[in-house]
Scaffold this active site. Structure first.
Site: not given
Length: 280
Positions: A172-173
């Site tokens: 996840l960013c």
């Protein structure tokens, strides 16, 4: 700033759309502004929780993440899936405020693009400060913050190069960091990406407003602040600050009929097309 000298811009007020429509509207606006439409500031949300893959991310990474977390991906599951046209890591869009800013710009003007990126983040940080939330760019936090993420972590705002993550990097960013990301109490709450075309620049960003049940490792600013915050207050404050920063007089408007038609076609060709989603 002189009111007389301000350029007239278009403000598209906060509204929720599905994943493919959100991506397609931003792309249609980029093309439209490049063709002469006014600068456009748009606020939006998501009708359903959505995982957006970075342009270069393999679909297999999303499937592996879903298997690990027990999340059912797809329109009949817990979380919709879409592939962005910008790079970087996957983003779980749920209880967030998303904004896009589309400006006419010479694509070779690197300094203007960087200034746009930083100015938007500074405006959001300033407005959050007025609401009692201390958000700072990651670059200002020193070595103690840097040690919390890999030194070779892939930027979430990289949009013009392949950035497939390494096996030890977070999927996840918002578990990664780049210099201009806004951090509150050690957690990333804002990240943005840019996309350019001949004559215009699109910057869109996600502000985590509240924690999602589908990504409970990522608190939102309400959890970090320890109280309920007013999204309307933030949106109106940002309009004022971005008016001053860019010398653009934002006037409430809407998509033009040709932009709506273009967005529908883009949904069919790209963001609502399974071939586009599974292309990598």
């Amino acid at each position: 700033m002189s009111e007389v000298s301000a350029v007239r811009g278009r403000l598209i007020e906060l509204a929720n759309h599905d994943a493919a429509a959100n991506m397609a509207i931003d792309e249609a606006l980029l093309n439209s502004v490049a063709a002469g439409a006014p600068p456009t500031l748009r606020f939006y949300g998501w009708k359903r929780p959505t995982l957006s893959l970075g342009y270069f991310q393999p679909l297999s990474e999303a499937i592996a993440w879903a298997d690990r977390t027990g999340v059912a991906l797809g329109s009949t599951g817990d979380v919709d899936l879409v592939r962005r046209s910008t790079g970087g890591g996957a983003i779980l869009h749920h209880a967030e405020l998303t904004l896009s800013l589309t400006l006419p710009m010479n694509v070779s003007d690197t300094g203007a693009r960087e200034a746009s990126y930083r100015n938007v983040h500074e405006a959001i940080a300033s407005e959050l400060k007025d609401m009692g939330v201390d958000a700072k760019p990651f670059r200002t936090l020193g070595t103690a913050a840097v040690t919390r993420v890999p030194s070779d972590a892939v930027p979430c705002d990289a949009s013009e190069r392949s950035n497939v993550g390494k096996p030890d990097e977070p999927f996840l960013c918002f578990q990664r960091r780049t210099d201009e990301d806004l951090i509150v109490s050690g957690y990333k709450v804002l990240g943005s990406a840019q996309r350019r075309t001949k004559g215009a620049l699109l910057q869109h960003g996600s502000l985590l407003w509240s924690v999602s049940a589908h990504a409970n490792v990522l608190p939102g600013i309400q959890q970090l602040a320890g109280r309920r915050l007013g999204m309307d207050q933030l949106v109106h404050g940002l309009q004022r600050r971005l008016k001053t920063l860019f010398e653009i007089d934002w006037q409430i408007g809407a998509l033009e009929p040709n932009e709506m038609e273009a967005a529908k076609q883009i949904v069919t060709q790209r963001y609502g097309n399974s071939d586009w989603t599974s292309k990598r």
